[in-house]
Design a protein around this motif. Sequence first.
Motif, PDB file in Angstrom:
ATOM      1  N   LYS A  25      15.273  10.921 -18.754  1.00 51.26           N
ATOM      2  CA  LYS A  25      14.086  10.053 -18.782  1.00 51.26           C
ATOM      3  C   LYS A  25      14.425   8.657 -18.241  1.00 51.26           C
ATOM      4  O   LYS A  25      13.672   8.076 -17.475  1.00 51.26           O
ATOM      5  N   GLU A  26      15.566   8.145 -18.652  1.00 49.91           N
ATOM      6  CA  GLU A  26      15.986   6.835 -18.172  1.00 49.91           C
ATOM      7  C   GLU A  26      16.254   6.880 -16.665  1.00 49.91           C
ATOM      8  O   GLU A  26      15.882   5.962 -15.927  1.00 49.91           O
ATOM      9  N   LEU A  27      16.872   7.957 -16.201  1.00 50.09           N
ATOM     10  CA  LEU A  27      17.156   8.112 -14.780  1.00 50.09           C
ATOM     11  C   LEU A  27      15.859   8.185 -13.972  1.00 50.09           C
ATOM     12  O   LEU A  27      15.725   7.545 -12.933  1.00 50.09           O
ATOM     13  N   ARG A  28      14.876   8.940 -14.458  1.00 52.75           N
ATOM     14  CA  ARG A  28      13.593   9.046 -13.760  1.00 52.75           C
ATOM     15  C   ARG A  28      12.885   7.688 -13.711  1.00 52.75           C
ATOM     16  O   ARG A  28      12.242   7.353 -12.723  1.00 52.75           O
ATOM     17  N   CYS A  29      13.003   6.900 -14.756  1.00 51.39           N
ATOM     18  CA  CYS A  29      12.433   5.556 -14.772  1.00 51.39           C
ATOM     19  C   CYS A  29      13.084   4.708 -13.681  1.00 51.39           C
ATOM     20  O   CYS A  29      12.395   4.035 -12.902  1.00 51.39           O
TER      21      CYS A  29
END
Length: 191
Positions: A25-29
Motif C-alpha cells: 500500500k505504501e509502495l502504491r502511494c
Amino acid sequence: MYKIIICFLFSIIFGIQAKTHIDVKELRCLVCKATLEELDIAIKKIDPSRKVEIGGYRLDPEGNLKQRSISEAKSEIHLSELADSICEKMEDYIRATWKHNGKLTILRLIDSNGQMNVDMGRVDVIQDDDLNKSLKYYCEGIIEEYEESIIKYYKNDSKNIEVKVCTEEAQLCPFMFPEPKEPKQHETDEL
C-alpha cells in the motif's frame, strides 16, 4: 565463540530481510505520487504557445464552425497520450529506504539535468527480484483506473492533483505529507 558467530550471522540475515519487506500500500502511494509528478513535469515542458483546435466540424444554423483554440497542454487527446506513456518513466526509479529513518521511498536514478540523483547516498537501495517492474505495473493500474479524473484535473488547472487522485479518489495514501528528507550535512554539523 561459534555460538556468537552464528548468532551474529542470523541477526544480519534477519535484519536484511526485515529491511527489505515492502508494504504494498505504501509502495502504491509512492508510485501514484511519482506518476503524477512525472506527468506534471511532462505537461510543463509543453510550449504554451502551441495551440490545438477543438470542437466539432459541423456547421451551426448560421453556417459557422464551432471551434476554438486551446493550449496543447489542456488538450484532452494530448493529455491522454502523455498519461498513456508516462509509466515508461517508472523504469528509471528504484526502491529504497532512507538511511536516517528506514522509511520506504522510490527514487529516480537520474535527475532532469542528466546527473545522478543527489539523494542516492542518503538511501539504502532495496534489491528487487522483479527489477522494479512492479513500479511500472502499479503506475499503469493507476493510470488505467483514474485517467479520466487525472485529465479532468489537468484540463481545469486544478491544484493539489496528487492529493485529489492519490488520497481522495484512489485512497492509496491515507494522508499525504511531504517526503521526509535527510538533513543536509551542514544542518547536522550545527546540532
